[in-house]
Scaffold this motif. Structure first.
Motif, PDB file in Angstrom:
ATOM      1  N   TYR A 120       0.933  -1.084  -0.018  1.00 33.39           N
ATOM      2  CA  TYR A 120      -0.016  -0.119  -0.085  1.00 33.39           C
ATOM      3  C   TYR A 120       0.848   1.234   0.118  1.00 33.39           C
ATOM      4  CZ  TYR A 120       1.481   1.044   4.816  1.00 33.39           C
ATOM      5  OH  TYR A 120       2.200   1.523   5.697  1.00 33.39           O
ATOM      6  N   ALA A 121       0.424   2.662  -0.072  1.00 38.76           N
ATOM      7  CA  ALA A 121       1.081   3.649   0.082  1.00 38.76           C
ATOM      8  C   ALA A 121      -0.362   4.626   0.481  1.00 38.76           C
ATOM      9  CB  ALA A 121       1.519   4.266  -1.109  1.00 38.76           C
ATOM     10  N   CYS A 122       0.024   5.539   1.375  1.00 39.95           N
ATOM     11  CA  CYS A 122      -0.982   6.839   1.891  1.00 39.95           C
ATOM     12  C   CYS A 122      -0.570   7.777   1.143  1.00 39.95           C
ATOM     13  CB  CYS A 122      -0.814   6.918   3.349  1.00 39.95           C
ATOM     14  SG  CYS A 122      -1.034   5.389   4.227  1.00 39.95           S
ATOM     15  N   PHE A 123      -1.830   8.839   0.850  1.00 40.68           N
ATOM     16  CA  PHE A 123      -1.802   9.753   0.156  1.00 40.68           C
ATOM     17  C   PHE A 123      -2.629  10.829   0.894  1.00 40.68           C
ATOM     18  CE2 PHE A 123      -0.862   6.541  -2.709  1.00 40.68           C
ATOM     19  CZ  PHE A 123       0.373   7.017  -3.379  1.00 40.68           C
ATOM     20  N   ASP A 124      -2.283  12.134   0.800  1.00 33.15           N
ATOM     21  CA  ASP A 124      -3.202  13.073   1.167  1.00 33.15           C
ATOM     22  C   ASP A 124      -3.340  14.220   0.095  1.00 33.15           C
ATOM     23  OD1 ASP A 124      -0.881  14.381   1.093  1.00 33.15           O
ATOM     24  OD2 ASP A 124      -0.626  14.836   3.520  1.00 33.15           O
ATOM     25  N   GLU A 125      -2.927  13.941  -1.038  1.00 35.46           N
ATOM     26  CA  GLU A 125      -3.537  14.802  -2.180  1.00 35.46           C
ATOM     27  C   GLU A 125      -3.624  13.842  -3.555  1.00 35.46           C
ATOM     28  OE1 GLU A 125      -1.731  16.216  -4.901  1.00 35.46           O
ATOM     29  OE2 GLU A 125       0.043  15.013  -4.484  1.00 35.46           O
ATOM     30  N   PRO A 126      -4.633  14.215  -4.595  1.00 43.88           N
ATOM     31  CA  PRO A 126      -4.850  13.356  -5.497  1.00 43.88           C
ATOM     32  C   PRO A 126      -3.858  12.757  -6.594  1.00 43.88           C
ATOM     33  CG  PRO A 126      -6.420  15.250  -5.709  1.00 43.88           C
ATOM     34  CD  PRO A 126      -5.435  15.510  -4.299  1.00 43.88           C
ATOM     35  N   ASP A 127      -2.809  13.959  -7.238  1.00 40.92           N
ATOM     36  CA  ASP A 127      -2.042  13.670  -8.105  1.00 40.92           C
ATOM     37  C   ASP A 127      -1.016  12.747  -7.698  1.00 40.92           C
ATOM     38  OD1 ASP A 127      -3.461  15.512  -9.580  1.00 40.92           O
ATOM     39  OD2 ASP A 127      -2.027  17.154  -9.186  1.00 40.92           O
ATOM     40  N   ALA A 128      -0.616  12.581  -6.689  1.00 41.72           N
ATOM     41  CA  ALA A 128       0.435  11.567  -5.983  1.00 41.72           C
ATOM     42  C   ALA A 128      -0.163  10.258  -5.960  1.00 41.72           C
ATOM     43  CB  ALA A 128       0.979  12.098  -4.784  1.00 41.72           C
ATOM     44  N   ALA A 129      -1.509  10.225  -5.587  1.00 44.47           N
ATOM     45  CA  ALA A 129      -2.148   9.102  -5.358  1.00 44.47           C
ATOM     46  C   ALA A 129      -2.424   8.544  -7.067  1.00 44.47           C
ATOM     47  CB  ALA A 129      -3.548   9.090  -5.167  1.00 44.47           C
ATOM     48  N   LYS A 130      -2.691   9.391  -7.893  1.00 40.33           N
ATOM     49  CA  LYS A 130      -3.007   8.888  -9.498  1.00 40.33           C
ATOM     50  C   LYS A 130      -1.523   8.438  -9.896  1.00 40.33           C
ATOM     51  CE  LYS A 130      -7.010  11.763 -10.309  1.00 40.33           C
ATOM     52  NZ  LYS A 130      -7.391  12.529 -10.700  1.00 40.33           N
ATOM     53  N   LEU A 182      -6.344   9.257   1.868  1.00 39.77           N
ATOM     54  CA  LEU A 182      -6.585   7.702   1.407  1.00 39.77           C
ATOM     55  C   LEU A 182      -5.451   6.902   0.979  1.00 39.77           C
ATOM     56  CD1 LEU A 182      -5.790   8.026  -1.827  1.00 39.77           C
ATOM     57  CD2 LEU A 182      -8.005   8.897  -2.121  1.00 39.77           C
ATOM     58  N   VAL A 183      -5.830   5.539   1.030  1.00 42.95           N
ATOM     59  CA  VAL A 183      -4.669   4.515   1.028  1.00 42.95           C
ATOM     60  C   VAL A 183      -5.208   3.850  -0.263  1.00 42.95           C
ATOM     61  CG1 VAL A 183      -4.089   2.170   1.874  1.00 42.95           C
ATOM     62  CG2 VAL A 183      -5.142   3.937   3.521  1.00 42.95           C
ATOM     63  N   VAL A 184      -4.062   3.769  -1.007  1.00 37.90           N
ATOM     64  CA  VAL A 184      -4.368   2.755  -2.391  1.00 37.90           C
ATOM     65  C   VAL A 184      -3.238   1.457  -2.043  1.00 37.90           C
ATOM     66  CG1 VAL A 184      -3.683   2.913  -4.611  1.00 37.90           C
ATOM     67  CG2 VAL A 184      -4.456   5.116  -3.781  1.00 37.90           C
ATOM     68  N   GLU A 185      -3.966   0.336  -2.416  1.00 29.67           N
ATOM     69  CA  GLU A 185      -3.293  -0.996  -1.885  1.00 29.67           C
ATOM     70  C   GLU A 185      -3.711  -1.826  -3.222  1.00 29.67           C
ATOM     71  OE1 GLU A 185      -5.046  -1.800   2.057  1.00 29.67           O
ATOM     72  OE2 GLU A 185      -6.279  -3.484   1.102  1.00 29.67           O
ATOM     73  N   GLU A 186      -2.699  -2.925  -3.020  1.00 28.79           N
ATOM     74  CA  GLU A 186      -2.742  -3.934  -3.867  1.00 28.79           C
ATOM     75  C   GLU A 186      -3.952  -4.625  -3.698  1.00 28.79           C
ATOM     76  OE1 GLU A 186      -0.213  -8.233  -3.350  1.00 28.79           O
ATOM     77  OE2 GLU A 186      -0.157  -6.649  -1.916  1.00 28.79           O
ATOM     78  N   PHE A 187      -4.729  -5.288  -4.876  1.00 26.03           N
ATOM     79  CA  PHE A 187      -5.811  -6.068  -5.099  1.00 26.03           C
ATOM     80  C   PHE A 187      -5.334  -7.533  -4.435  1.00 26.03           C
ATOM     81  CE2 PHE A 187      -8.889  -8.658  -7.093  1.00 26.03           C
ATOM     82  CZ  PHE A 187     -10.070  -8.271  -6.557  1.00 26.03           C
ATOM     83  N   LEU A 188      -5.995  -8.031  -3.511  1.00 24.06           N
ATOM     84  CA  LEU A 188      -5.805  -9.308  -3.087  1.00 24.06           C
ATOM     85  C   LEU A 188      -6.661 -10.454  -3.569  1.00 24.06           C
ATOM     86  CD1 LEU A 188      -4.718  -8.696   0.691  1.00 24.06           C
ATOM     87  CD2 LEU A 188      -3.154  -9.201  -1.364  1.00 24.06           C
ATOM     88  N   GLU A 189      -6.483 -11.576  -4.059  1.00 21.43           N
ATOM     89  CA  GLU A 189      -7.466 -12.729  -4.366  1.00 21.43           C
ATOM     90  C   GLU A 189      -7.145 -13.577  -3.265  1.00 21.43           C
ATOM     91  OE1 GLU A 189      -8.674 -13.079  -7.463  1.00 21.43           O
ATOM     92  OE2 GLU A 189      -7.413 -11.922  -8.777  1.00 21.43           O
ATOM     93  N   GLY A 190      -8.535 -14.518  -3.186  1.00 22.63           N
ATOM     94  CA  GLY A 190      -8.510 -15.332  -1.838  1.00 22.63           C
ATOM     95  C   GLY A 190      -9.913 -15.390  -1.527  1.00 22.63           C
ATOM     96  N   GLU A 191     -10.018 -16.171  -0.499  1.00 19.16           N
ATOM     97  CA  GLU A 191     -11.065 -16.087   0.317  1.00 19.16           C
ATOM     98  C   GLU A 191     -11.216 -15.316   1.648  1.00 19.16           C
ATOM     99  OE1 GLU A 191     -12.653 -20.252   0.768  1.00 19.16           O
ATOM    100  OE2 GLU A 191     -14.313 -19.618   2.321  1.00 19.16           O
ATOM    101  N   GLU A 192     -12.399 -14.465   1.850  1.00 13.81           N
ATOM    102  CA  GLU A 192     -12.203 -13.908   2.955  1.00 13.81           C
ATOM    103  C   GLU A 192     -13.252 -14.328   4.001  1.00 13.81           C
ATOM    104  OE1 GLU A 192     -13.986  -9.963   0.666  1.00 13.81           O
ATOM    105  OE2 GLU A 192     -13.866  -9.450   2.771  1.00 13.81           O
ATOM    106  N   ALA A 193     -12.673 -14.035   5.340  1.00 14.82           N
ATOM    107  CA  ALA A 193     -13.201 -14.352   6.607  1.00 14.82           C
ATOM    108  C   ALA A 193     -12.923 -13.502   7.742  1.00 14.82           C
ATOM    109  CB  ALA A 193     -12.701 -15.939   7.061  1.00 14.82           C
ATOM    110  N   SER A 194     -13.764 -13.535   8.666  1.00 14.93           N
ATOM    111  CA  SER A 194     -13.681 -12.588   9.759  1.00 14.93           C
ATOM    112  C   SER A 194     -12.995 -13.606  10.947  1.00 14.93           C
ATOM    113  CB  SER A 194     -15.104 -11.962  10.072  1.00 14.93           C
ATOM    114  OG  SER A 194     -15.663 -11.477   9.031  1.00 14.93           O
TER     115      SER A 194
END
Ligand code: AMP
Ligand code: GLY
Length: 423
Positions: A120-130, A182-194
């Motif tokens: 992941y990475a955290c951003f506080d302005e849109p251009d860096a996130a994009k 905002l946080v932008v992060e890697e999309f993970l595949e798998g089965e979700e559980a709590s």
């Protein structure tokens, strides 16, 4: 002991139902509650996010112990304010509730203490996130940093969707200040559980696993909701997997929070993605899940109040929890239109015929009483919860109960439990 439960959902009805059965509970209040909760507790008209009003109510009523259901008041410091008045409460301090209140805080904690989670990475302005999105490519996940009532996460299939999500959250301020970062992060595949554990600042007591169904319609289609059904335990969390989750995720989180001077107390809800790499944390919640809490409470054999008090007082070493070996499964009945606009005030019939059974309990969420009638008063309205020897048996019993409820203005998914049944 005089107990106050805060909240008005199916989760809080399940908590009140279990607490009312405790010999330690002399009097039970709930704020604001609902029509089902009113059958086991005295409801007080104070909103679940009105921190000042809740503290005033607890002081005025001479409450000994408070159990906080939803996250908003926790993040706003309800447990701290009650503590100032000498009232013990189950739930984290505002500083510890940042685990749910700020996704950036949670991700940084994971990075610092080596807890497995999506890159992941955290951003506080849109251009860096994009720019980061462009560099990483899709699929990718964009998340508002703050509380957004479960709507602040956007799974993006391509770069355009991800840029639109950044604009929606940050420039259009769809979630207000929750989208200042905002946080932008890697999309993970798998089965979700709590996975749920009680934590008393230094120790953890694993509770149970569950699986939620977030999509509105059968086959996991349609818009995301707060949860349309759940069952516990989740077969994907084997005993071995539970040990791994405790060792790699829960324990380092508790140690990390203590090291940061924010010791965690309350229930820790880890939203997990499980694949061949093992479990990763998708999110932390600082409260019980709803609907997940409903099957959990139906399976619990131990005295809930005794365990929650021991947890809040830092005595988890003296506590133990026992469960029925059965599976429990909850099917949510929601008002037609939910999670979009829906009608309130429609009548629900047939609930009396289901009262008094111990294999099926109908927990109320958005309901209100009108004389002898029960009216829908929210989006998610009932949590029809059943126990059975297998997921299939619990499912059959839950739907058999649902078929006796007459509520033409409601709907439910007909496939809750499909993943476990299909294993
Ligand atoms: P959250 O509120 O963070 O749990 O996100 C809501 C839902 O989005 C989760 O229950 C997942 O289904 C999905 N989700 C969140 N983060 C990811 C991720 N990194 N990869 C794939 N799905 C995700
Ligand atoms: N059912 C998901 C949640 O409580 O966050």
């Amino acid at each position: 002991m005089k107990v106050l439960v805060v909240g008005s959902g199916g989760r809080e009805h399940a908590l009140c139902w279990a607490i009312a059965a405790s010999p330690l509970c002399q009097e039970l209040l709930c704020a604001p509650g609902n029509a089902g909760i009113a059958q086991v507790a005295t409801c007080a008209g104070v909103a679940a996010d009105d921190v000042g009003g809740l503290v005033e109510l607890a002081v005025k009523e001479g409450v000994d112990f408070v159990v906080v259901g939803p996250e908003v008041a926790l993040v706003a410091g309800l447990v701290d304010r009650l503590g100032d008045k000498g009232i013990t409460a189950f739930g984290p301090s505002a500083e510890a509730a940042e685990l749910e209140g700020s996704k950036g805080f949670m991700k940084d904690l994971c990075a610092r203490f080596d807890i497995p989670t999506a890159a992941y990475a955290c951003f506080d302005e849109p251009d860096a996130a994009k720019a980061y999105i462009h560099a990483r490519g899709a699929p990718i996940v964009v998340k508002a940093d703050g509380l957004a009532a479960g709507k602040g996460v956007v799974l993006c299939r391509n770069e355009n969707e991800a840029h639109a999500a950044v604009d929606h959250i940050m420039s259009e301020r769809a979630f207000g200040a929750a989208g200042d970062a905002l946080v932008v992060e890697e999309f993970l595949e798998g089965e979700e559980a709590s996975f749920f554990a009680l934590v008393d600042g230094t120790r953890a007591l694993p509770l149970a696993s569950a699986q939620d169904h977030k999509a509105a319609f059968d086959g996991d289609t349609g818009p995301n909701t707060g949860g349309m059904g759940a069952y516990s335990p989740a077969p994907v969390i084997t005993d071995e997997m539970a040990d791994t989750v405790m060792e790699r995720i829960v324990t380092p989180t508790i140690e990390g929070m203590a090291a940061l001077g924010r010791p965690y107390r309350g229930v820790l809800y880890a939203g997990l993605m499980i694949n061949a790499d093992g479990p990763k944390v998708l999110e932390y919640n600082v409260r019980f899940g709803d609907p997940e809490c409903q099957p959990l409470m139906l399976r619990l054999k131990s005295d809930l109040l005794e365990v929650l008090v021991a947890c809040a007082e830092g005595r988890l070493d003296e506590a133990a929890v026992e469960w029925h070996a059965d599976t429990a499964l909850t099917v949510v009945m929601a008002a037609k239109g939910y999670p979009g606009p829906y009608e309130k005030g429609t009548e629900i019939k047939g609930l009396d015929a289901l009262a008094g059974r111990d294999d099926v309990v109908v927990f109320h969420a958005g309901t209100m009483a009108d004389g002898g009638r029960t009216l829908a008063n929210g989006g998610r309205v009932l949590g029809v919860t059943a126990r059975g020897a297998t997921v299939a048996a619990a499912q059959e019993r839950a739907y058999e109960a649902i078929d006796r409820i007459e509520w033409p203005d409601g709907f439910c998914r007909r496939d809750i439990g499909w993943r476990a049944i299909g294993r």
